[in-house]
Design a protein around this motif. Structure first.
Motif, PDB file in Angstrom:
ATOM      1  N   GLY A  12       0.871  -1.179   0.000  1.00 39.28           N
ATOM      2  CA  GLY A  12       0.000   0.000   0.000  1.00 39.28           C
ATOM      3  C   GLY A  12       0.900   1.217   0.000  1.00 39.28           C
ATOM      4  O   GLY A  12       1.502   1.544   1.027  1.00 39.28           O
ATOM      5  N   GLY A  14       0.331   4.567  -0.491  1.00 42.98           N
ATOM      6  CA  GLY A  14      -0.396   5.832  -0.501  1.00 42.98           C
ATOM      7  C   GLY A  14       0.230   6.828   0.463  1.00 42.98           C
ATOM      8  O   GLY A  14       1.442   6.826   0.694  1.00 42.98           O
ATOM      9  N   TYR A  15      -0.613   7.687   1.034  1.00 41.60           N
ATOM     10  CA  TYR A  15      -0.151   8.762   1.915  1.00 41.60           C
ATOM     11  C   TYR A  15       0.700   8.237   3.070  1.00 41.60           C
ATOM     12  O   TYR A  15       1.604   8.919   3.538  1.00 41.60           O
ATOM     13  CB  TYR A  15      -1.346   9.541   2.475  1.00 41.60           C
ATOM     14  N   ILE A  16       0.397   7.035   3.575  1.00 45.38           N
ATOM     15  CA  ILE A  16       1.162   6.476   4.692  1.00 45.38           C
ATOM     16  C   ILE A  16       2.291   5.586   4.196  1.00 45.38           C
ATOM     17  O   ILE A  16       3.444   5.708   4.628  1.00 45.38           O
ATOM     18  CB  ILE A  16       0.220   5.648   5.610  1.00 45.38           C
ATOM     19  N   ASP A  35       1.920  -2.087  -4.606  1.00 41.36           N
ATOM     20  CA  ASP A  35       0.616  -1.425  -4.691  1.00 41.36           C
ATOM     21  C   ASP A  35      -0.152  -2.009  -5.876  1.00 41.36           C
ATOM     22  O   ASP A  35       0.435  -2.284  -6.925  1.00 41.36           O
ATOM     23  CB  ASP A  35       0.765   0.090  -4.844  1.00 41.36           C
ATOM     24  N   VAL A  85      -2.868  -0.208   3.790  1.00 38.49           N
ATOM     25  CA  VAL A  85      -3.907  -0.122   2.749  1.00 38.49           C
ATOM     26  C   VAL A  85      -5.136   0.601   3.318  1.00 38.49           C
ATOM     27  O   VAL A  85      -5.248   0.774   4.533  1.00 38.49           O
ATOM     28  CB  VAL A  85      -4.285  -1.533   2.234  1.00 38.49           C
ATOM     29  N   THR A  87      -8.775   1.638   4.824  1.00 36.43           N
ATOM     30  CA  THR A  87      -9.812   1.011   5.660  1.00 36.43           C
ATOM     31  C   THR A  87     -11.019   1.950   5.703  1.00 36.43           C
ATOM     32  O   THR A  87     -11.232   2.641   6.714  1.00 36.43           O
ATOM     33  CB  THR A  87      -9.293   0.739   7.093  1.00 36.43           C
ATOM     34  N   SER A 121      -2.678   0.167   8.966  1.00 37.68           N
ATOM     35  CA  SER A 121      -3.968   0.778   8.616  1.00 37.68           C
ATOM     36  C   SER A 121      -4.815   0.967   9.870  1.00 37.68           C
ATOM     37  O   SER A 121      -4.875   0.071  10.717  1.00 37.68           O
ATOM     38  CB  SER A 121      -4.753  -0.140   7.671  1.00 37.68           C
ATOM     39  N   THR A 122      -5.502   2.103   9.965  1.00 40.81           N
ATOM     40  CA  THR A 122      -6.416   2.325  11.092  1.00 40.81           C
ATOM     41  C   THR A 122      -7.521   1.269  11.015  1.00 40.81           C
ATOM     42  O   THR A 122      -8.179   1.138   9.976  1.00 40.81           O
ATOM     43  CB  THR A 122      -7.033   3.726  10.990  1.00 40.81           C
ATOM     44  N   GLU A 161      -0.491   4.642  12.707  1.00 42.43           N
ATOM     45  CA  GLU A 161       0.224   5.803  12.195  1.00 42.43           C
ATOM     46  C   GLU A 161      -0.557   7.044  12.608  1.00 42.43           C
ATOM     47  O   GLU A 161      -1.779   7.048  12.584  1.00 42.43           O
ATOM     48  CB  GLU A 161       0.286   5.674  10.661  1.00 42.43           C
ATOM     49  N   PRO A 165      -0.849  15.025   7.390  1.00 42.01           N
ATOM     50  CA  PRO A 165      -0.559  15.432   6.011  1.00 42.01           C
ATOM     51  C   PRO A 165      -0.005  16.858   6.000  1.00 42.01           C
ATOM     52  O   PRO A 165      -0.484  17.726   6.737  1.00 42.01           O
ATOM     53  CB  PRO A 165      -1.931  15.358   5.337  1.00 42.01           C
ATOM     54  N   HIS A 267      -9.941  11.313   5.609  1.00 37.99           N
ATOM     55  CA  HIS A 267     -10.218   9.881   5.631  1.00 37.99           C
ATOM     56  C   HIS A 267      -9.983   9.315   6.999  1.00 37.99           C
ATOM     57  O   HIS A 267      -9.928   8.106   7.179  1.00 37.99           O
ATOM     58  CB  HIS A 267      -9.316   9.208   4.602  1.00 37.99           C
ATOM     59  N   ARG A 332     -10.750  14.108  -0.179  1.00 36.00           N
ATOM     60  CA  ARG A 332     -11.573  13.015   0.353  1.00 36.00           C
ATOM     61  C   ARG A 332     -12.425  13.469   1.533  1.00 36.00           C
ATOM     62  O   ARG A 332     -11.926  14.056   2.470  1.00 36.00           O
ATOM     63  CB  ARG A 332     -10.684  11.840   0.768  1.00 36.00           C
TER      64      ARG A 332
HETATM   65  N1  NAD Z   1      -3.395   9.604   5.329  1.00 31.92           N
HETATM   66  C1  NAD Z   1      -3.328   9.858   6.628  1.00 31.92           C
HETATM   67  O1  NAD Z   1      -3.145  10.986   7.039  1.00 31.92           O
HETATM   68  C2  NAD Z   1      -3.459   8.731   7.628  1.00 31.92           C
HETATM   69  C3  NAD Z   1      -3.049   8.960   8.953  1.00 31.92           C
HETATM   70  C4  NAD Z   1      -3.117   7.914   9.852  1.00 31.92           C
HETATM   71  C5  NAD Z   1      -3.629   6.679   9.454  1.00 31.92           C
HETATM   72  N2  NAD Z   1      -4.057   6.481   8.165  1.00 31.92           N
HETATM   73  C6  NAD Z   1      -4.568   5.161   7.798  1.00 31.92           C
HETATM   74  O2  NAD Z   1      -3.587   4.495   7.001  1.00 31.92           O
HETATM   75  C7  NAD Z   1      -4.244   3.639   6.050  1.00 31.92           C
HETATM   76  C8  NAD Z   1      -3.775   4.006   4.656  1.00 31.92           C
HETATM   77  O3  NAD Z   1      -4.179   5.333   4.419  1.00 31.92           O
HETATM   78  P1  NAD Z   1      -3.626   6.182   3.202  1.00 31.92           P
HETATM   79  O4  NAD Z   1      -4.049   7.588   3.443  1.00 31.92           O
HETATM   80  O5  NAD Z   1      -2.188   5.884   2.990  1.00 31.92           O
HETATM   81  O6  NAD Z   1      -4.472   5.554   1.998  1.00 31.92           O
HETATM   82  P2  NAD Z   1      -4.226   5.740   0.429  1.00 31.92           P
HETATM   83  O7  NAD Z   1      -5.512   5.487  -0.225  1.00 31.92           O
HETATM   84  O8  NAD Z   1      -3.485   7.021   0.178  1.00 31.92           O
HETATM   85  O9  NAD Z   1      -3.193   4.569   0.088  1.00 31.92           O
HETATM   86  C9  NAD Z   1      -3.509   3.225   0.169  1.00 31.92           C
HETATM   87  C10 NAD Z   1      -2.831   2.507  -0.984  1.00 31.92           C
HETATM   88  O10 NAD Z   1      -3.084   1.115  -0.837  1.00 31.92           O
HETATM   89  C11 NAD Z   1      -3.246   0.572  -2.136  1.00 31.92           C
HETATM   90  N3  NAD Z   1      -3.888  -0.739  -2.015  1.00 31.92           N
HETATM   91  C12 NAD Z   1      -5.196  -1.033  -1.855  1.00 31.92           C
HETATM   92  N4  NAD Z   1      -5.366  -2.366  -1.751  1.00 31.92           N
HETATM   93  C13 NAD Z   1      -4.137  -2.924  -1.846  1.00 31.92           C
HETATM   94  C14 NAD Z   1      -3.652  -4.248  -1.819  1.00 31.92           C
HETATM   95  N5  NAD Z   1      -4.472  -5.282  -1.624  1.00 31.92           N
HETATM   96  N6  NAD Z   1      -2.337  -4.473  -1.990  1.00 31.92           N
HETATM   97  C15 NAD Z   1      -1.489  -3.423  -2.189  1.00 31.92           C
HETATM   98  N7  NAD Z   1      -1.880  -2.135  -2.197  1.00 31.92           N
HETATM   99  C16 NAD Z   1      -3.191  -1.892  -2.038  1.00 31.92           C
HETATM  100  C17 NAD Z   1      -4.028   1.624  -2.882  1.00 31.92           C
HETATM  101  O11 NAD Z   1      -3.893   1.461  -4.285  1.00 31.92           O
HETATM  102  C18 NAD Z   1      -3.389   2.911  -2.355  1.00 31.92           C
HETATM  103  O12 NAD Z   1      -2.312   3.352  -3.177  1.00 31.92           O
HETATM  104  C19 NAD Z   1      -5.741   3.824   6.284  1.00 31.92           C
HETATM  105  O13 NAD Z   1      -6.190   2.840   7.172  1.00 31.92           O
HETATM  106  C20 NAD Z   1      -5.817   5.186   6.943  1.00 31.92           C
HETATM  107  O14 NAD Z   1      -6.969   5.331   7.736  1.00 31.92           O
HETATM  108  C21 NAD Z   1      -3.965   7.479   7.238  1.00 31.92           C
END
Ligand code: NAD
Length: 422
Positions: A12, A14-16, A35, A85, A87, A121-122, A161, A165, A267, A332
């Protein structure tokens, strides 16, 4: 210094996941980023981040160019796996764990005895246990820590985490972290992994407590923001200035009311409390009420704008900001976006939208004939009504003389104190 883990996979990106992968790579670890999104993988493979975050491009570029970070769509063997990933929630507000399950089952295929799996993931309380069961189903040959706590083949931990951002690259290293292993030995292993790059303190606990702590943090923020937003609703009804009233109340030595706004987005805060509320409705009435107050706030702001629009024959409304918070490009669950979308449908006013962090309007707005994406100066020049929805730095710098000729609705209190006409 010898690294405890030489090869780590982050699932995964993404942002994290991406900042985590790039930071680990910067410490000399061989990182395999995985990813399912091919376009994100291709962008990272070119040495760029696929979203905007200060200092991240530089970190990714250096990690990729030194060969320490690779990105791909399928997992391969590693010593440790970090799952980050999405949630989201389902229609009934319970957590949608399908992404965690898919990631867990995918890495299970390449797991080897001695590996560590961390869920970041949360997640609702009990998810790490479920992850353990999904892995066990895929790999009955492996001993997992729930059934074999004394001598598992795989160690599992939940480590939430909490980075912000806009400050992710800094906070990833500096923030304290909660390390919740399924056993003490799992906690030891996970602690060793975070010691590679975290300068904040590492706090040990078990997996379900760590899962609860993360949700609690966001629910706490949500309840406190709801109080501020409720005061804003009260002040709107009484025609009083919420920011002046809150500023005065905060002169009390034991009162610290937060800043109201147009609602709660993103999110995390707008979603995570539901993981508790949906499962334990009788124990969480305060959290549910807070969610309702915050979810209802955009409608209150919309009413206020519509009342002003009625005063003009062919009103032009400048809508400043669409993102869910200042200085990010993330739309989002954004209350600002929701307000502008509702406004576009409920009024015939011409809407001039300014969002400095995105090039094009989202389709929900570009499809509306009465909405235009414009530069800040153009919006300020033409607007009868200026609605400030997001506290981007660019909007803080607006010369207050440019606001005198328009009706101003400041939903975040950025200008409240400094637009008095001379
Ligand atoms: N963004 C934040 O500020 C933040 C802060 C704390 C916690 N979180 C938590 O961290 C988790 C991830 O958040 P995020 O913001 O990084 O999400 P995001 O959507 O930015 O990134 C998630 C990534 O996972 C990928 N993905 C989905 N299914 C997959 C799989 N089966 N295998 C591989 N990759 C896969 C997606 O394509 C995406 O690129 C969530 O549970 C979120 O609640 C986010």
């Amino acid at each position: 210094m010898e690294l405890e883990f030489k090869k780590i996979s982050v699932v995964g990106l993404g942002y994290i996941g991406l900042p985590t992968a790039a930071t680990l790579a910067s410490r000399g670890v061989d990182v395999v980023g995985v990813d399912v999104n091919q376009s994100a993988v291709s962008t990272i493979a070119e040495g760029r981040a696929h979203f905007s975050e200060p200092d991240l491009d530089m970190l990714v570029q250096s990690a990729v160019s030194t060969g320490k970070l690779r990105a791909q769509t399928t997992p391969e063997e590693a010593e440790a796996f970090i799952i980050a990933v999405p949630t989201p929630f389902l229609d009934d507000h319970s957590g949608d764990l399908s992404f965690v399950e898919a990631a867990g089952r995918a890495i299970a295929k390449v797991l080897k005895p001695g590996n560590l799996v961390i869920l970041e993931s949360t997640s609702p309380v009990g998810t790490t246990q479920k992850l353990c069961e999904w892995i066990a189903k895929e790999r009955p040959d492996l001993r997992l820590p729930d059934k074999h706590p004394d001598a598992p083949d795989i160690h599992l931990a939940y480590c939430p985490e909490r980075i912000l951002p806009g400050r992710m690259v800094f906070e990833l290293v500096e923030n304290d972290r909660i390390i919740g292993g399924m056993t003490e030995a799992c906690t030891d292993r996970a602690e060793a992994l975070y010691e590679i790059f975290v300068r904040g303190e590492l706090h040990r606990t078990n997996a379900p407590t760590a899962e609860l702590v993360k949700i609690m943090e966001n629910a706490y923020r949500d309840v406190n923001i709801a109080f501020a937003n409720e005061i804003a609703n009260v002040c709107d009804a009484l025609d009083l200035n919420a920011w002046e009233a809150i500023g005065l109340a905060n002169r009390h030595p034991r009162v610290n009311v937060l800043n109201p706004g147009p609602g709660v987005g993103g999110h995390c805060i707008a979603i995570d409390p539901w993981f508790l509320i949906s499962r334990l409705p009788e124990q969480t009435s305060l959290m549910r009420t807070a969610r309702n107050v915050n979810d209802g706030r955009p409608a209150q702001v919309l009413d206020k704008i519509l009342r002003q629009i009625e005063r003009f024959r062919s009103p032009v409304v400048a809508c400043l900001g669409l993102a869910y918070k200042p200085d990010v490009d993330d739309l989002r669950e954004s209350p600002a976006l929701r307000i502008v979308e509702d406004l576009a449908h409920k009024s015939e006013a011409k809407l001039l939208v300014v969002e400095p962090h995105i090039a094009e309007l989202p389709e929900s707005l570009s499809a509306c004939a009465n909405v235009q994406n414009v530069k800040l100066d153009e919006a300020l020049e033409q607007a009868d009504i200026i609605v400030l929805l997001v506290g981007h730095k660019k909007f803080k710098k607006i010369d207050s003389r440019k606001l005198y000729e328009s009706v101003v609705i400041d939903t975040i209190g950025l200008w409240q104190m400094n637009i008095q006409k001379p």
